[in-house]
Design a protein around this motif. Structure first.
Motif, mmCIF file in Angstrom:
data_model
loop_
_atom_site.group_PDB
_atom_site.id
_atom_site.type_symbol
_atom_site.label_atom_id
_atom_site.label_comp_id
_atom_site.label_asym_id
_atom_site.label_seq_id
_atom_site.Cartn_x
_atom_site.Cartn_y
_atom_site.Cartn_z
ATOM 1 N N THR A 96 0.839 -1.206 0.000
ATOM 2 C CA THR A 96 0.000 0.000 0.000
ATOM 3 C C THR A 96 0.870 1.251 0.000
ATOM 4 O O THR A 96 0.615 2.203 -0.758
ATOM 5 N N LEU A 97 1.917 1.260 0.817
ATOM 6 C CA LEU A 97 2.819 2.415 0.877
ATOM 7 C C LEU A 97 3.600 2.565 -0.420
ATOM 8 O O LEU A 97 3.831 3.691 -0.891
ATOM 9 N N ALA A 98 4.023 1.453 -1.004
ATOM 10 C CA ALA A 98 4.768 1.513 -2.264
ATOM 11 C C ALA A 98 3.934 2.171 -3.353
ATOM 12 O O ALA A 98 4.438 2.970 -4.165
ATOM 13 N N ARG A 99 2.666 1.867 -3.390
ATOM 14 C CA ARG A 99 1.793 2.454 -4.406
ATOM 15 C C ARG A 99 1.508 3.918 -4.118
ATOM 16 O O ARG A 99 1.366 4.725 -5.054
ATOM 17 N N LYS A 124 1.639 14.322 0.061
ATOM 18 C CA LYS A 124 2.660 15.051 0.819
ATOM 19 C C LYS A 124 3.176 14.245 1.993
ATOM 20 O O LYS A 124 4.364 14.278 2.323
ATOM 21 N N GLU A 125 2.287 13.510 2.658
ATOM 22 C CA GLU A 125 2.673 12.753 3.847
ATOM 23 C C GLU A 125 1.717 11.589 4.033
ATOM 24 O O GLU A 125 0.576 11.624 3.576
ATOM 25 N N VAL A 126 2.221 10.558 4.705
ATOM 26 C CA VAL A 126 1.405 9.402 5.064
ATOM 27 C C VAL A 126 1.458 9.258 6.579
ATOM 28 O O VAL A 126 2.552 9.192 7.169
ATOM 29 N N ILE A 127 0.294 9.238 7.195
ATOM 30 C CA ILE A 127 0.192 9.150 8.652
ATOM 31 C C ILE A 127 -0.393 7.792 9.012
ATOM 32 O O ILE A 127 -1.491 7.445 8.562
ATOM 33 N N ILE A 128 0.341 7.031 9.802
ATOM 34 C CA ILE A 128 -0.145 5.746 10.282
ATOM 35 C C ILE A 128 -0.741 5.956 11.661
ATOM 36 O O ILE A 128 -0.039 6.347 12.600
ATOM 37 N N ALA A 129 -2.037 5.731 11.790
ATOM 38 C CA ALA A 129 -2.734 5.880 13.076
ATOM 39 C C ALA A 129 -2.948 4.480 13.640
ATOM 40 O O ALA A 129 -3.864 3.769 13.219
ATOM 41 N N ASP A 130 -2.107 4.084 14.555
ATOM 42 C CA ASP A 130 -2.104 2.696 15.017
ATOM 43 C C ASP A 130 -2.917 2.519 16.292
ATOM 44 O O ASP A 130 -2.856 3.338 17.207
ATOM 45 N N GLY A 131 -3.667 1.425 16.331
ATOM 46 C CA GLY A 131 -4.531 1.157 17.469
ATOM 47 C C GLY A 131 -4.006 0.097 18.412
ATOM 48 O O GLY A 131 -4.774 -0.456 19.202
ATOM 49 N N GLY A 132 -2.702 -0.209 18.345
ATOM 50 C CA GLY A 132 -2.123 -1.211 19.238
ATOM 51 C C GLY A 132 -1.602 -2.383 18.431
ATOM 52 O O GLY A 132 -2.365 -3.076 17.765
ATOM 53 N N ILE A 133 -0.306 -2.614 18.463
ATOM 54 C CA ILE A 133 0.294 -3.591 17.559
ATOM 55 C C ILE A 133 0.969 -4.723 18.314
ATOM 56 O O ILE A 133 1.402 -4.578 19.450
ATOM 57 N N THR A 134 1.033 -5.864 17.648
ATOM 58 C CA THR A 134 1.847 -6.976 18.147
ATOM 59 C C THR A 134 2.741 -7.498 17.037
ATOM 60 O O THR A 134 3.377 -8.530 17.193
ATOM 61 N N ALA A 167 5.068 -6.099 13.177
ATOM 62 C CA ALA A 167 6.100 -5.148 12.746
ATOM 63 C C ALA A 167 5.532 -3.928 12.026
ATOM 64 O O ALA A 167 6.267 -3.232 11.326
ATOM 65 N N THR A 168 4.259 -3.643 12.188
ATOM 66 C CA THR A 168 3.635 -2.541 11.452
ATOM 67 C C THR A 168 4.372 -1.222 11.653
ATOM 68 O O THR A 168 4.708 -0.531 10.681
ATOM 69 N N LEU A 169 4.622 -0.851 12.886
ATOM 70 C CA LEU A 169 5.228 0.458 13.147
ATOM 71 C C LEU A 169 6.676 0.524 12.674
ATOM 72 O O LEU A 169 7.136 1.577 12.225
ATOM 73 N N LYS A 170 7.370 -0.555 12.753
ATOM 74 C CA LYS A 170 8.745 -0.597 12.235
ATOM 75 C C LYS A 170 8.749 -0.358 10.727
ATOM 76 O O LYS A 170 9.544 0.443 10.216
ATOM 77 N N LEU A 171 7.857 -1.014 10.028
ATOM 78 C CA LEU A 171 7.748 -0.829 8.585
ATOM 79 C C LEU A 171 7.341 0.603 8.252
ATOM 80 O O LEU A 171 7.859 1.206 7.306
ATOM 81 N N ALA A 172 6.415 1.153 9.021
ATOM 82 C CA ALA A 172 5.953 2.514 8.777
ATOM 83 C C ALA A 172 7.085 3.518 8.969
ATOM 84 O O ALA A 172 7.262 4.441 8.161
ATOM 85 N N ALA A 173 7.846 3.351 10.036
ATOM 86 C CA ALA A 173 8.958 4.263 10.300
ATOM 87 C C ALA A 173 10.012 4.166 9.206
ATOM 88 O O ALA A 173 10.560 5.181 8.748
ATOM 89 N N GLU A 174 10.328 2.955 8.769
ATOM 90 C CA GLU A 174 11.317 2.773 7.708
ATOM 91 C C GLU A 174 10.864 3.405 6.396
ATOM 92 O O GLU A 174 11.686 3.827 5.585
ATOM 93 N N ALA A 175 9.561 3.473 6.195
ATOM 94 C CA ALA A 175 9.012 4.068 4.973
ATOM 95 C C ALA A 175 8.856 5.588 5.078
ATOM 96 O O ALA A 175 8.401 6.229 4.128
ATOM 97 N N GLY A 176 9.220 6.169 6.221
ATOM 98 C CA GLY A 176 9.144 7.607 6.389
ATOM 99 C C GLY A 176 7.776 8.140 6.754
ATOM 100 O O GLY A 176 7.496 9.335 6.593
ATOM 101 N N CYS A 177 6.911 7.285 7.259
ATOM 102 C CA CYS A 177 5.569 7.716 7.640
ATOM 103 C C CYS A 177 5.579 8.410 8.997
ATOM 104 O O CYS A 177 6.436 8.140 9.847
#
Length: 237
Positions: free
Chosen positions: A24-27, A35-45, A47-57
């Motif tokens: 989804t981020l690649a597309r 301009k920006e992508v904001i990941i609004a996370d509701g609690g993770i178990t 690697a979602t946030l790690k992937l988001a940070a690496e993608a510059g979100c």
């Protein structure tokens, strides 16, 4: 806000989306108006946030629930336009231009895209693009997995995204209708059919219809959330 100079903030609510999010981020990176992508996370178990940070979100933590997550993400957005997008919905490269052209139409305050399912499990899931048109014509609303977009100042006029536990797109469209038209952009997104594969097509549609009927009958949203979670067999919205 001339459409030629506007930019877009994308807000994606997540809850363990490490499998779906990267594509989804690649597309989204192929859409020049984003301009920006904001990941609004509701609690993770996962690697979602790690992937988001690496993608510059931009990452925002929130209480679980799509309405609450979307509200938290929108409050961090800085773009002229906000696009609410599911983590498993893929946009085409022309999505940004189509979105801005849609909002430039007279009287349009918000909109969504046409939608198709990727790899539908059977023929009952087909025809989604037509259903998007029919739903807008009859009910004057769009569904969350189509992507929902609007100007940031329009969202402020209605008090932000309703912080509800379920049916956030119904509530959002209900509050937008008095301000103007909701329209469909001239672009088609594709979204995952994973829910239909997990629950079965008939069971999924039956659950959606029960929840929708309950909403129009005035059943409290917290009660509908419990009904949905029981039917889906998970704690996910």
């Amino acid at each position: 806000m001339p459409a030629s100079t506007a930019n877009i903030s994308v807000v994606i609510p997540t809850l363990n989306e490490a499998v779906e999010l990267p594509e989804t981020l690649a597309r989204l990176r192929l859409v020049p108006e984003v301009k920006e992508v904001i990941i609004a996370d509701g609690g993770i178990t996962d690697a979602t946030l790690k992937l988001a940070a690496e993608a510059g979100c931009v990452v925002v933590n929130s209480a679980a629930g799509r309405g609450r997550q979307l509200r938290a993400g929108a409050e961090r957005a800085t773009g002229d336009v906000i696009l609410f997008l599911h983590a498993d919905t893929w946009v085409p490269p022309n999505a940004g231009r189509a979105l801005l052209d849609c909002l430039a139409r007279p009287g349009v305050v918000a909109g969504g895209f046409y939608k198709v399912f990727r790899d539908p499990p059977n023929w009952l899931v087909r025809g989604s693009r037509f259903k998007c048109w029919w739903r807008l014509l009859v009910a004057r609303r769009v569904m969350a997995d189509q992507g929902i977009f609007l100007r940031r100042d329009t969202l402020a006029r209605i008090g932000g995204v309703p912080a509800v536990p379920l049916m956030e797109e119904f509530e959002l469209c209900r509050r937008l209708r008095p301000l103007g038209r909701i329209a469909l952009a001239d672009a088609t997104v594709s979204t995952s059919a994973r829910k239909f594969r997990q629950l079965g097509v008939l069971r999924t549609y039956g659950l959606m219809w029960r929840v929708t009927l309950g909403y129009y009958r005035g059943v409290p949203l917290e009660e509908l959330r419990r009904l949905y979670q029981r039917g889906a067999g998970s704690g996910r919205d």
